[in-house]
Design a protein around this motif. Structure first.
Motif, PDB file in Angstrom:
ATOM      1  N   ILE A  28      -7.118  12.014   3.317  1.00  0.00           N
ATOM      2  CA  ILE A  28      -8.062  10.626   3.496  1.00  0.00           C
ATOM      3  C   ILE A  28      -9.109   9.862   3.914  1.00  0.00           C
ATOM      4  O   ILE A  28     -10.291   9.772   4.150  1.00  0.00           O
ATOM      5  CB  ILE A  28      -6.824  10.073   2.258  1.00  0.00           C
ATOM      6  CG1 ILE A  28      -6.722  10.341   0.830  1.00  0.00           C
ATOM      7  CG2 ILE A  28      -7.889   8.831   2.532  1.00  0.00           C
ATOM      8  CD1 ILE A  28      -5.887   9.894  -0.077  1.00  0.00           C
ATOM      9  N   CYS A  39     -14.379   0.675   2.977  1.00  0.00           N
ATOM     10  CA  CYS A  39     -12.201   0.919   2.148  1.00  0.00           C
ATOM     11  C   CYS A  39     -11.205   0.142   3.274  1.00  0.00           C
ATOM     12  O   CYS A  39     -11.169   0.479   4.329  1.00  0.00           O
ATOM     13  CB  CYS A  39     -11.811   2.902   2.913  1.00  0.00           C
ATOM     14  SG  CYS A  39     -12.891   4.161   1.284  1.00  0.00           S
ATOM     15  N   LEU A  41      -7.544   0.994   2.660  1.00  0.00           N
ATOM     16  CA  LEU A  41      -6.650   1.579   3.211  1.00  0.00           C
ATOM     17  C   LEU A  41      -5.134   1.093   3.089  1.00  0.00           C
ATOM     18  O   LEU A  41      -4.186   0.111   4.107  1.00  0.00           O
ATOM     19  CB  LEU A  41      -6.678   3.610   3.890  1.00  0.00           C
ATOM     20  CG  LEU A  41      -7.571   3.856   3.390  1.00  0.00           C
ATOM     21  CD1 LEU A  41      -7.393   4.869   5.303  1.00  0.00           C
ATOM     22  CD2 LEU A  41      -7.732   4.057   2.133  1.00  0.00           C
ATOM     23  N   ASP A 195      -3.638  13.103  -4.785  1.00  0.00           N
ATOM     24  CA  ASP A 195      -3.706  11.684  -4.388  1.00  0.00           C
ATOM     25  C   ASP A 195      -5.361  11.778  -3.559  1.00  0.00           C
ATOM     26  O   ASP A 195      -6.447  11.123  -3.809  1.00  0.00           O
ATOM     27  CB  ASP A 195      -2.685  11.551  -3.418  1.00  0.00           C
ATOM     28  CG  ASP A 195      -2.934  10.091  -2.979  1.00  0.00           C
ATOM     29  OD1 ASP A 195      -2.456   9.261  -4.350  1.00  0.00           O
ATOM     30  OD2 ASP A 195      -2.387   9.462  -2.250  1.00  0.00           O
ATOM     31  N   ASN A 198      -7.713  11.653  -6.434  1.00  0.00           N
ATOM     32  CA  ASN A 198      -8.127   9.809  -6.690  1.00  0.00           C
ATOM     33  C   ASN A 198      -8.717   9.131  -5.648  1.00  0.00           C
ATOM     34  O   ASN A 198      -9.791   8.590  -6.717  1.00  0.00           O
ATOM     35  CB  ASN A 198      -6.256   9.300  -6.987  1.00  0.00           C
ATOM     36  CG  ASN A 198      -5.541  10.437  -8.270  1.00  0.00           C
ATOM     37  OD1 ASN A 198      -6.828  10.880  -9.244  1.00  0.00           O
ATOM     38  ND2 ASN A 198      -3.953  10.450  -8.365  1.00  0.00           N
ATOM     39  N   PHE A 199      -7.928   9.177  -4.522  1.00  0.00           N
ATOM     40  CA  PHE A 199      -9.242   8.483  -4.006  1.00  0.00           C
ATOM     41  C   PHE A 199     -10.413   9.286  -3.937  1.00  0.00           C
ATOM     42  O   PHE A 199     -11.389   7.150  -4.003  1.00  0.00           O
ATOM     43  CB  PHE A 199      -8.789   8.633  -2.070  1.00  0.00           C
ATOM     44  CG  PHE A 199      -9.336   8.494  -1.688  1.00  0.00           C
ATOM     45  CD1 PHE A 199      -9.087   6.715  -0.869  1.00  0.00           C
ATOM     46  CD2 PHE A 199     -10.748   8.844  -0.908  1.00  0.00           C
ATOM     47  CE1 PHE A 199     -10.442   6.300   0.164  1.00  0.00           C
ATOM     48  CE2 PHE A 199     -11.288   8.110   0.278  1.00  0.00           C
ATOM     49  CZ  PHE A 199     -11.488   7.144   0.820  1.00  0.00           C
ATOM     50  N   SER A 202     -11.993   7.064  -7.363  1.00  0.00           N
ATOM     51  CA  SER A 202     -11.802   6.040  -7.188  1.00  0.00           C
ATOM     52  C   SER A 202     -13.373   5.076  -6.144  1.00  0.00           C
ATOM     53  O   SER A 202     -13.863   3.760  -6.089  1.00  0.00           O
ATOM     54  CB  SER A 202     -10.839   4.976  -6.493  1.00  0.00           C
ATOM     55  OG  SER A 202     -10.311   5.299  -5.088  1.00  0.00           O
ATOM     56  N   MET A 203     -13.790   6.207  -5.507  1.00  0.00           N
ATOM     57  CA  MET A 203     -14.880   5.491  -4.773  1.00  0.00           C
ATOM     58  C   MET A 203     -16.504   5.789  -5.373  1.00  0.00           C
ATOM     59  O   MET A 203     -17.112   6.422  -3.883  1.00  0.00           O
ATOM     60  CB  MET A 203     -14.639   6.049  -2.839  1.00  0.00           C
ATOM     61  CG  MET A 203     -13.313   5.286  -2.401  1.00  0.00           C
ATOM     62  SD  MET A 203     -13.051   3.373  -2.254  1.00  0.00           S
ATOM     63  CE  MET A 203     -11.450   3.780  -2.306  1.00  0.00           C
ATOM     64  N   THR A 227     -10.449   0.242  -2.656  1.00  0.00           N
ATOM     65  CA  THR A 227      -9.219  -0.164  -1.998  1.00  0.00           C
ATOM     66  C   THR A 227      -8.518   0.623  -2.699  1.00  0.00           C
ATOM     67  O   THR A 227      -8.504   1.170  -3.533  1.00  0.00           O
ATOM     68  CB  THR A 227      -8.387  -1.397  -2.324  1.00  0.00           C
ATOM     69  OG1 THR A 227      -8.988  -3.545  -1.502  1.00  0.00           O
ATOM     70  CG2 THR A 227      -7.324  -1.341  -2.200  1.00  0.00           C
ATOM     71  N   TYR A 228      -7.131   1.268  -1.907  1.00  0.00           N
ATOM     72  CA  TYR A 228      -6.955   3.043  -2.448  1.00  0.00           C
ATOM     73  C   TYR A 228      -5.443   2.338  -1.629  1.00  0.00           C
ATOM     74  O   TYR A 228      -5.314   2.887  -0.352  1.00  0.00           O
ATOM     75  CB  TYR A 228      -7.813   4.023  -1.983  1.00  0.00           C
ATOM     76  CG  TYR A 228      -6.593   5.080  -3.025  1.00  0.00           C
ATOM     77  CD1 TYR A 228      -6.751   5.302  -4.099  1.00  0.00           C
ATOM     78  CD2 TYR A 228      -5.525   5.860  -2.214  1.00  0.00           C
ATOM     79  CE1 TYR A 228      -5.845   6.338  -4.534  1.00  0.00           C
ATOM     80  CE2 TYR A 228      -5.074   6.986  -2.971  1.00  0.00           C
ATOM     81  CZ  TYR A 228      -5.711   7.144  -4.031  1.00  0.00           C
ATOM     82  OH  TYR A 228      -4.519   8.331  -4.752  1.00  0.00           O
ATOM     83  N   SER A 229      -4.186   2.711  -2.259  1.00  0.00           N
ATOM     84  CA  SER A 229      -3.160   2.623  -1.669  1.00  0.00           C
ATOM     85  C   SER A 229      -2.524   4.719  -1.728  1.00  0.00           C
ATOM     86  O   SER A 229      -2.333   5.248  -3.212  1.00  0.00           O
ATOM     87  CB  SER A 229      -2.236   1.757  -2.860  1.00  0.00           C
ATOM     88  OG  SER A 229      -0.702   1.578  -2.227  1.00  0.00           O
TER      89      SER A 229
END
Ligand code: EPU
Length: 434
Positions: A28, A39, A41, A195, A198-199, A202-203, A227-229
């Motif tokens: 990521i 971003c 993280l 993951d 998904n990151f 989401s962007m 924002t990504y977790s």
């Protein structure tokens, strides 16, 4: 020069928290290079591999702000290519994801051949094959990689000859900014690939199928901030599960996705270990004897190769003979020599290890040959009678956040010792650092 000193033989009890997934983080962070904007993280593991990747982005003009432990803001609005990154890119494996992200951002890439753990030959031919299909010319000479998409990145249909985590990730990253549609077949399905997808989605990316063996990417013009977790680390959790299985005791492991651990949980249950699953936690308990089992490592959802050294170590204590077969890497048994110093009886032939169980390991000075081998030495030290000194823990700290602190919270007798540099004349006594 830092090492861990472990007085083994104590059972482990208590609760611990798993950090964010290393192998998601190291994919990521390079991908952030393609994002125009800030971003955030979250759940980022604090390990040396992520530190180095953030330093690399900084050297390329990114603004990196550490907000709180595990939360970092990265702004790549103003980035450029720079040869200053080379000393760092040589040190880590995941630096090769910069090829995909630099191509996406600049239409060209310049980095070094990657470093990382030494498991024999680690080719990158499938990464190159995928990039070429996207319209990229790739030149590798004197340890440097130069890649350029002269007419821009173009979507393509790609069939990977080998199931490769790295090639899947690299080609997927580049395809995000390619014109048109890319289909990548025979891809890896590891949780950190999902993951990363998904990151990116989401962007603003358009990736489907991550987690299956075909990934489809529709190229987009740009990515926006957000924002990504990150997901929790499957292998960190598995390592502590192995430690409890080997040393005995009862531990609750929080911040996990039990589905990602199923192959590990199933194998431990077969060995007589109790594993219970909750929403985002598991408990591991072992009081009785350990049974022998056979293990074969395979790409996800098979038993992970990154748990092979740890499970082999625990099998030294199981009743009977176990067979472990390495299904991913050609040469991942170098650590067996270290285990033998502790009394293990293991015969290795090619990709197979035969473990004569029922041994009580005894403490000894051993070295961490690589990241997971180092984790296995810690597991061995926890199970062994007497004192084990694990050298070269720099390898362990590449991928485990605060391993010593987490184990101490479970009652383990382990300390990190920083030895002064012998070239410095005032160096005389070891310094305790944790
Ligand atoms: N392979 C090729 N050609 C390629 C790429 C890979 O033949 O172009 C072969 C490799 O030689 C190997 C197999 O394919 O036999 C699988 O390699 P893969 O590409 O999946 O491995 P990787 O991406 O280099 C990642 C992890 C490793 C983990 C493997 C397998 C990262 C940074 N590394 O490596 O993790 O062992 O996938 O799951 O994500 C670790 O965390 O300790 C670690 C070593």
């Amino acid at each position: 020069m830092d090492k861990y000193v472990i007085n083994g033989g104590r059972k482990l009890y208590g609760t611990l928290e798993i950090s964010g997934a290393k192998n998601a983080a190291v994919a990521i962070i390079p991908a952030v290079l393609m994002v125009n904007g800030r971003c955030r993280l979250e759940n980022l593991p604090q390990i040396s591999d992520t530190d180095k990747l953030l330093q690399i982005l900084t050297l390329m003009g990114a603004k990196v702000d550490f907000i709180s432990p595990g939360t970092v803001d990265v702004d790549c609005s103003d980035v450029y290519l720079s040869d200053k990154i080379f000393p760092l890119t040589r040190q880590i494996r995941a630096s090769y994801y910069l090829i995909g992200s630099m191509l996406g951002r600049f239409g060209k890439a310049r980095t070094t051949m990657p470093g990382g753990c030494n498991f024999g030959v680690r080719p990158i031919d499938q990464h190159v094959k995928g990039m070429k299909a996207l319209g990229v010319s790739v030149n590798i000479a004197r340890g440097l990689i130069d890649a350029e998409a002269g007419n821009g990145l173009r979507g393509a249909h790609i069939y990977l000859d080998k199931v490769s985590v790295g090639a899947t990730i690299n080609v997927m990253i580049a395809a995000v900014m390619a014109k048109g549609r890319t289909v990548i077949e025979n891809v890896a399905r590891e949780p950190h690939i999902v993951d990363l997808a998904n990151f990116l989605n989401s962007m603003g990316a358009d990736i489907r199928g991550a987690g299956t063996d075909v990934i489809k990417v529709r190229g987009v013009e740009s990515l926006h901030g957000g924002t990504y977790s990150l997901i929790p680390d499957q292998i960190e959790a598995g390592t502590y599960m192995a430690a409890v299985a080997g040393a005995g005791g009862s531990v609750r492991i929080n911040n996990v996705i039990p589905r990602h651990l199923e192959c590990i949980s199933a194998k431990l249950r077969e060995m007589g270990v109790e594993v219970e699953e909750y929403g985002d936690a598991i408990t591991v308990r072992r009081e009785g004897p350990l049974e022998r089992v056979n293990v074969k490592t395979q790409p996800y959802p098979g038993f992970p190769t990154d748990m092979q050294p740890q499970i082999t170590t625990v099998l030294c204590m199981a009743q009977g003979t176990s067979i472990v077969t390495e299904g991913v890497w050609d040469n991942r048994y170098k650590y067996v020599n270290e285990l033998r110093k502790m009394g293990a009886e293991i015969q290795v032939s090619g990709k197979t290890a035969i473990i004569e169980g029922g041994r009580r390991l005894t403490g000894a000075p051993v070295a961490a040959c690589d990241l997971r081998a180092g984790a296995a030495m810690v597991v061995a030290g926890l199970c062994a009678e007497g004192t084990t000194v694990v050298e070269d823990v720099v390898f362990i700290e590449r991928g485990y956040e605060d391993m010593v602190g987490k184990l101490r919270s479970l009652g383990a007798d382990i300390i990190a010792v920083s030895e002064p540099d012998p070239r410095m004349e005032f160096a005389s006594r070891p310094r305790l650092i944790g």
